[in-house]
Design an enzyme around this catalytic site. Structure first.
Site, PDB file in Angstrom:
ATOM      1  CG  ASP A  33      33.882 105.744  81.550  1.00  0.00           C
ATOM      2  OD1 ASP A  33      33.342 105.657  80.430  1.00  0.00           O
ATOM      3  OD2 ASP A  33      35.112 105.959  81.710  1.00  0.00           O
ATOM      4  CE1 TYR A 152      39.618  98.573  69.311  1.00  0.00           C
ATOM      5  CE2 TYR A 152      39.458  98.049  66.968  1.00  0.00           C
ATOM      6  CZ  TYR A 152      38.895  98.554  68.135  1.00  0.00           C
ATOM      7  OH  TYR A 152      37.604  99.028  68.112  1.00  0.00           O
ATOM      8  N   GLY A 183      32.060 101.109  62.064  1.00  0.00           N
ATOM      9  CA  GLY A 183      33.190 101.370  61.172  1.00  0.00           C
ATOM     10  C   GLY A 183      34.086 102.456  61.748  1.00  0.00           C
ATOM     11  N   GLY A 186      33.607 109.007  64.875  1.00  0.00           N
ATOM     12  CA  GLY A 186      34.351 110.169  65.372  1.00  0.00           C
ATOM     13  C   GLY A 186      34.274 110.317  66.887  1.00  0.00           C
TER      14      GLY A 186
HETATM   15  N1  NAI Z   1      35.437 104.723  67.507  1.00  0.00           N
HETATM   16  C1  NAI Z   1      35.344 103.793  66.562  1.00  0.00           C
HETATM   17  O1  NAI Z   1      35.573 104.076  65.360  1.00  0.00           O
HETATM   18  C2  NAI Z   1      34.949 102.389  66.896  1.00  0.00           C
HETATM   19  C3  NAI Z   1      34.801 101.927  68.186  1.00  0.00           C
HETATM   20  N2  NAI Z   1      34.447 100.630  68.423  1.00  0.00           N
HETATM   21  C4  NAI Z   1      34.290 100.110  69.785  1.00  0.00           C
HETATM   22  O2  NAI Z   1      33.252 100.809  70.453  1.00  0.00           O
HETATM   23  C5  NAI Z   1      33.538 100.905  71.849  1.00  0.00           C
HETATM   24  C6  NAI Z   1      33.474 102.363  72.293  1.00  0.00           C
HETATM   25  O3  NAI Z   1      34.435 103.100  71.527  1.00  0.00           O
HETATM   26  P1  NAI Z   1      34.576 104.692  71.593  1.00  0.00           P
HETATM   27  O4  NAI Z   1      33.361 105.298  72.137  1.00  0.00           O
HETATM   28  O5  NAI Z   1      35.089 105.092  70.272  1.00  0.00           O
HETATM   29  O6  NAI Z   1      35.766 104.800  72.659  1.00  0.00           O
HETATM   30  P2  NAI Z   1      36.217 106.072  73.574  1.00  0.00           P
HETATM   31  O7  NAI Z   1      37.651 105.818  73.890  1.00  0.00           O
HETATM   32  O8  NAI Z   1      35.848 107.342  72.922  1.00  0.00           O
HETATM   33  O9  NAI Z   1      35.347 105.898  74.898  1.00  0.00           O
HETATM   34  C7  NAI Z   1      35.523 104.734  75.679  1.00  0.00           C
HETATM   35  C8  NAI Z   1      35.057 104.949  77.105  1.00  0.00           C
HETATM   36  O10 NAI Z   1      35.360 103.730  77.810  1.00  0.00           O
HETATM   37  C9  NAI Z   1      35.989 104.049  79.038  1.00  0.00           C
HETATM   38  N3  NAI Z   1      36.883 102.931  79.421  1.00  0.00           N
HETATM   39  C10 NAI Z   1      38.052 102.584  78.832  1.00  0.00           C
HETATM   40  N4  NAI Z   1      38.583 101.535  79.474  1.00  0.00           N
HETATM   41  C11 NAI Z   1      37.739 101.212  80.474  1.00  0.00           C
HETATM   42  C12 NAI Z   1      37.744 100.222  81.483  1.00  0.00           C
HETATM   43  N5  NAI Z   1      38.774  99.367  81.609  1.00  0.00           N
HETATM   44  N6  NAI Z   1      36.702 100.162  82.338  1.00  0.00           N
HETATM   45  C13 NAI Z   1      35.679 101.053  82.252  1.00  0.00           C
HETATM   46  N7  NAI Z   1      35.629 102.033  81.327  1.00  0.00           N
HETATM   47  C14 NAI Z   1      36.651 102.100  80.450  1.00  0.00           C
HETATM   48  C15 NAI Z   1      36.756 105.324  78.779  1.00  0.00           C
HETATM   49  O11 NAI Z   1      37.010 106.039  79.981  1.00  0.00           O
HETATM   50  C16 NAI Z   1      35.809 106.064  77.835  1.00  0.00           C
HETATM   51  O12 NAI Z   1      34.883 106.858  78.559  1.00  0.00           O
HETATM   52  C17 NAI Z   1      34.911 100.257  72.039  1.00  0.00           C
HETATM   53  O13 NAI Z   1      34.765  98.916  72.443  1.00  0.00           O
HETATM   54  C18 NAI Z   1      35.523 100.316  70.649  1.00  0.00           C
HETATM   55  O14 NAI Z   1      36.480  99.308  70.446  1.00  0.00           O
HETATM   56  C19 NAI Z   1      34.207  99.746  67.398  1.00  0.00           C
HETATM   57  C20 NAI Z   1      34.331 100.160  66.113  1.00  0.00           C
HETATM   58  C21 NAI Z   1      34.699 101.491  65.746  1.00  0.00           C
HETATM   59  C1  BUO Z   2      38.392 101.598  65.955  1.00  0.00           C
HETATM   60  C2  BUO Z   2      37.794 100.622  65.045  1.00  0.00           C
HETATM   61  O1  BUO Z   2      37.267  99.625  65.476  1.00  0.00           O
HETATM   62  C3  BUO Z   2      37.804 100.894  63.687  1.00  0.00           C
HETATM   63  C4  BUO Z   2      37.325  99.899  62.766  1.00  0.00           C
HETATM   64  O2  BUO Z   2      38.179 101.952  63.274  1.00  0.00           O
END
Ligand code: NAI
Ligand code: BUO
Length: 256
Positions: A33, A152, A183, A186
């Site tokens: 991270d 995105y 999807g 949270g």
């Molecule tokens: N939250 C959602 O509804 C959804 C999320 N996703 C995907 O799932 C993955 C995880 O999402 P979340 O857990 O929701 O995100 P989040 O923002 O809650 O956590 C992401 C983590 O990645 C780290 N991070 C960000 N940029 C970075 C980089 N350049 N290098 C290393 N670490 C980095 C951040 O510090 C954070 O700890 C992402 O790829 C997101 O696009 C996909 C669909 C839905």
């Molecule tokens: C953040 C994300 O990928 C959606 C579908 O909400």
């Protein structure tokens, strides 16, 4: 010897949920991270639950950081069997408002980061000669339109394509490449998306999130654990004959 899983962006949210599940499945865990303090906290929490884990600071958008991540994983645990390209960032903007700087920023992390992670993992997995699994964070936004998530969504369509091409190219080395498509989960990402959408649409805090949740056929928002259940399967030998797939896990929002 235990297998080893590397999870980028694993300090919190979906990545943390995946890391915890794979740790409970018996993997040794390497969390990457940019937020190293939070990653260390997560590792300490895992250790209390008997999960062997380390944290490695790095930016997935930097190719050298990804190769360093794999090296540190191998130095500590001896191999990389599963590599999860999970780290990703969001942006809320109408297509007409997307700036060159923002476009560079989001493609650097979500797309270039996935390419570099795949390169670093594949190199190591080929040397090990017993294959491995690369698992990418896609999204239902990588298959269908989400208003105000244009940049995105474009990155996630790119991840979808990269998953399919990497799977074809790496199959001969017994390296499988699949993706999870969540999807509405949270996490801190949705806190930011809600804020951005609320500003655009003149809503109250939480209303954009609630609008999306109201559209989920299974009638609840998603948790990181829901995503981790699928990733646990993709990382396991039960998925040994699966490659090139981007699988929806979204409570029924996207049904084709
Ligand atoms: N939250 C959602 O509804 C959804 C999320 N996703 C995907 O799932 C993955 C995880 O999402 P979340 O857990 O929701 O995100 P989040 O923002 O809650 O956590 C992401 C983590 O990645 C780290 N991070 C960000 N940029 C970075 C980089 N350049 N290098 C290393 N670490 C980095 C951040 O510090 C954070 O700890 C992402 O790829 C997101 O696009 C996909 C669909 C839905
Ligand atoms: C953040 C994300 O990928 C959606 C579908 O909400």
């Amino acid at each position: 010897m235990s297998k080893v899983a590397v999870i980028t962006g694993g300090a919190q949210g979906i990545g943390k949920g995946i890391a915890e599940r794979l740790g409970n499945d018996g993997f040794n865990i390497v969390i990457n991270d940019m937020n190293i303090d939070l990653a260390q906290e997560t590792v300490e929490e895992f250790k209390k639950n008997n999960i062997d884990a380390i944290a490695v600071e790095g930016n997935v958008a930097k190719q050298e950081d990804q190769f360093d991540l794999v090296k540190k994983a191998v130095d500590k645990f001896g191999s990389v069997d599963v590599f999860i390209n999970n780290a990703g960032i969001d942006q809320v903007e109408a297509v007409e408002d997307i700036t060159p700087d923002n476009l560079d920023k989001i493609f650097n992390v979500n797309v270039y980061g996935t390419v570099y992670g795949t390169q670093a993992a594949a190199k190591q997995m080929k040397e090990q000669e017993n294959g491995g699994k690369i698992i990418n964070a896609c999204s239902i936004a990588g298959k269908t339109a989400f208003e105000l998530l244009g940049a995105y969504s474009a990155t996630k369509f790119a991840v979808h394509g990269l998953t399919q091409v990497s799977a074809k190219e790496l199959a001969q080395f017994n390296i499988k490449v699949n993706a999870y498509c969540p999807g509405i989960v949270g996490t801190s990402m949705w806190d930011r998306i809600d804020k951005g959408m609320v500003e655009y649409k003149g809503l109250k805090e939480g209303e954009a999130w609630q609008e999306q949740v109201n559209g989920i056929p299974l009638e609840r928002s998603q948790t990181p654990e829901d995503v981790a259940n699928l990733v646990s399967y993709l990382a396991s030998s039960d998925a040994d004959y699966m490659t090139g797939q981007a699988i929806n896990i979204d409570g029924g929002i996207e049904v084709h």
